[in-house]
Design a protein around this motif. Structure first.
Motif, PDB file in Angstrom:
ATOM      1  N   ALA A 408       0.826  -1.214   0.000  1.00 31.69           N
ATOM      2  CA  ALA A 408       0.000   0.000   0.000  1.00 31.69           C
ATOM      3  C   ALA A 408       0.859   1.262   0.000  1.00 31.69           C
ATOM      4  O   ALA A 408       0.535   2.247  -0.685  1.00 31.69           O
ATOM      5  CB  ALA A 408      -0.926  -0.006   1.215  1.00 31.69           C
ATOM      6  N   ASP A 409       1.965   1.253   0.766  1.00 30.70           N
ATOM      7  CA  ASP A 409       2.858   2.418   0.790  1.00 30.70           C
ATOM      8  C   ASP A 409       3.535   2.623  -0.561  1.00 30.70           C
ATOM      9  O   ASP A 409       3.675   3.743  -1.051  1.00 30.70           O
ATOM     10  CB  ASP A 409       3.930   2.247   1.870  1.00 30.70           C
ATOM     11  CG  ASP A 409       3.404   2.584   3.265  1.00 30.70           C
ATOM     12  OD1 ASP A 409       2.442   3.370   3.355  1.00 30.70           O
ATOM     13  OD2 ASP A 409       3.943   2.063   4.251  1.00 30.70           O
ATOM     14  N   ALA A 410       3.969   1.509  -1.177  1.00 35.58           N
ATOM     15  CA  ALA A 410       4.694   1.604  -2.451  1.00 35.58           C
ATOM     16  C   ALA A 410       3.778   2.026  -3.591  1.00 35.58           C
ATOM     17  O   ALA A 410       4.159   2.817  -4.456  1.00 35.58           O
ATOM     18  CB  ALA A 410       5.357   0.267  -2.777  1.00 35.58           C
ATOM     19  N   ALA A 411       2.547   1.502  -3.595  1.00 42.62           N
ATOM     20  CA  ALA A 411       1.605   1.793  -4.679  1.00 42.62           C
ATOM     21  C   ALA A 411       0.804   3.057  -4.433  1.00 42.62           C
ATOM     22  O   ALA A 411       0.186   3.595  -5.359  1.00 42.62           O
ATOM     23  CB  ALA A 411       0.652   0.611  -4.867  1.00 42.62           C
ATOM     24  N   GLY A 412       0.795   3.526  -3.189  1.00 44.14           N
ATOM     25  CA  GLY A 412       0.000   4.697  -2.862  1.00 44.14           C
ATOM     26  C   GLY A 412      -1.484   4.411  -2.819  1.00 44.14           C
ATOM     27  O   GLY A 412      -2.307   5.338  -2.852  1.00 44.14           O
TER      28      GLY A 412
END
Length: 419
Positions: A408-412
């Motif tokens: 979720a952090d990497a893909a936003g």
């Protein structure tokens, strides 16, 4: 005089069974509370860590469930040596001490915040400043998970093996699961409204946690005293005093190995939804409404807590209903529920409707009892040792949510992380 054969006296396990259901409720409450602290910690301890919030907040679940991997075999060996009652007492004491560690973490953050000593409470890791008090909180989470490992190692085989008229091992597990889900359903509102008083996310304060942790510590000491006074019959044939290590020959029990993998996968999926649903809901709303008012943000947090509660409530209803399915095999229950869960999650991903994830709790409801009963079937004197190894599979509850947070952090975005 003709010899007379003494009549066989059947042990009455109804009272111990009820007691185990109560302990399952405690397990559900502590597990649920640990998960629901993600959002409050993300907006207090981790407010200055930038885009790593989801990853770091999921460390709370990681260390909690990692305790099952590290302490599962240890707890099983202790139960073999000391018995069910002593194992339960150790578990309750560990959870009680964990409440004190949580308390010390909160007080450390509170006392140094804004003072001349604030620099002491800051650790720099890869240019990210993380409060030392957050890591103290993680220690408390690991110890809490350790306590539940001791409790689970005792409670679960007891529910499967102890005989209660009109029930099977699966139905007794599901009845115990009702108590577990009842408290898990309660915890999102307990954290959001009892501890934090329904405050909006931006105004969450660690001060709100000070009194609840002390109260929980006192209640756990009362429970410890109560357990020490309870008569708990030993289940014959479930332990082994020969010190033979099941782990050395574990691959002889193929169904135990498969059960460990299955339990880890199921728990990982459960924690992803139960813990990350509120966070995903909040982040999704913020992205869609960057200029939302404070009152609207507060309302959205309450809505997220509602749907997290719906997930656990659906699991509660499912476990209650499945306790009457004594004529349906565990294999059939597991196959059908897994297929339906896959369909529901897939629909949620492509419709971007997080509410559908709440309904997955209904499918998840039968999985624990079915997997656990199938995995320890026929282990005999290795039942307790097998239970300890089976619980190491709960590391899935640490790995999958952490991977989801990183995704979720990497893909936003959380949308495709539910795969």
């Amino acid at each position: 005089m003709q010899n007379q054969v003494a009549p066989t006296i059947k042990k009455n396990y109804i009272k111990p069974f009820i007691f185990m259901v109560i302990l399952m409720a405690l397990i559900g409450f502590i597990t649920g509370m640990n998960q629901q602290f993600q959002v409050p910690l993300k907006n207090t301890f981790l407010e200055d860590v930038g885009k790593a919030k989801n990853t770091l907040s999921n460390l709370l679940n990681f260390v909690f469930f990692a305790a099952y991997l590290v302490m599962g075999p240890v707890a099983a060996r202790y139960l073999n040596r000391k018995g069910y009652k002593n194992s339960l007492l150790v578990g309750i004491l560990c959870v009680a001490v964990a409440m004190l560690i949580f308390e010390s973490s909160v007080l450390l953050y509170r006392w140094v915040d804004g003072s001349d000593f604030q620099a002491i409470n800051q650790l720099s890791i890869f240019s990210i400043k993380i409060p030392l008090s957050f890591f103290v909180f993680l220690v408390g989470s690991f110890l809490s998970g350790t306590g539940l490992t001791y409790l689970q190692t005792s409670v679960n085989p007891y529910l499967v093996v102890c005989t209660v008229p009109g029930t099977t091992g699966v139905t007794r597990q599901n009845i115990g699961g009702v108590g577990n889900s009842l408290m898990a359903t309660f915890t999102p509102f307990f954290v959001a409204y009892v501890i934090f008083g329904g405050a909006k996310v931006e105004t969450l304060s660690v001060d709100a946690m000070i009194v609840p942790f002390i109260v929980l510590f006192i209640l756990l000491l009362v429970l410890y005293f109560a357990v020490s006074k309870v008569s708990l019959p030993h289940l014959e044939g479930t332990t082994d005093k020969s010190n033979e290590r099941l782990r050395d020959t574990v691959f002889r029990y193929r169904h135990l190995v498969l059960g460990t993998l299955a339990l880890g996968t199921y728990v990982g999926c459960e924690v992803c939804i139960g813990a990350n649903l509120v966070t995903a809901w909040e982040d999704t709303f913020r992205s869609a409404n960057p200029s939302a008012t404070d009152s609207l943000l507060k309302s959205e947090y309450a809505t997220a807590a509602l749907w997290s509660t719906f997930y656990w409530g659906a699991m509660l209803i499912g476990r209650f209903l499945s306790s009457f399915l004594s004529k349906v095999s565990a294999q059939r229950q597991l196959t059908i529920s897994t297929a339906l869960a896959i369909v529901a999650i897939t629909i949620s991903i492509f419709t971007q409707d997080l509410k559908i994830l709440g309904a997955v709790g209904l499918m998840h409801s039968v999985m624990w009892g079915a997997i656990f009963s199938l995995a320890i079937e026929g282990l005999g004197k290795y039942t307790v040792a097998g239970s300890g190894i089976l619980l190491t599979g709960l590391i899935g509850g640490a790995i999958l949510p952490l991977l989801q947070g990183i995704w979720a952090d990497a893909a936003g975005s959380w949308q495709y992380s539910w795969f």
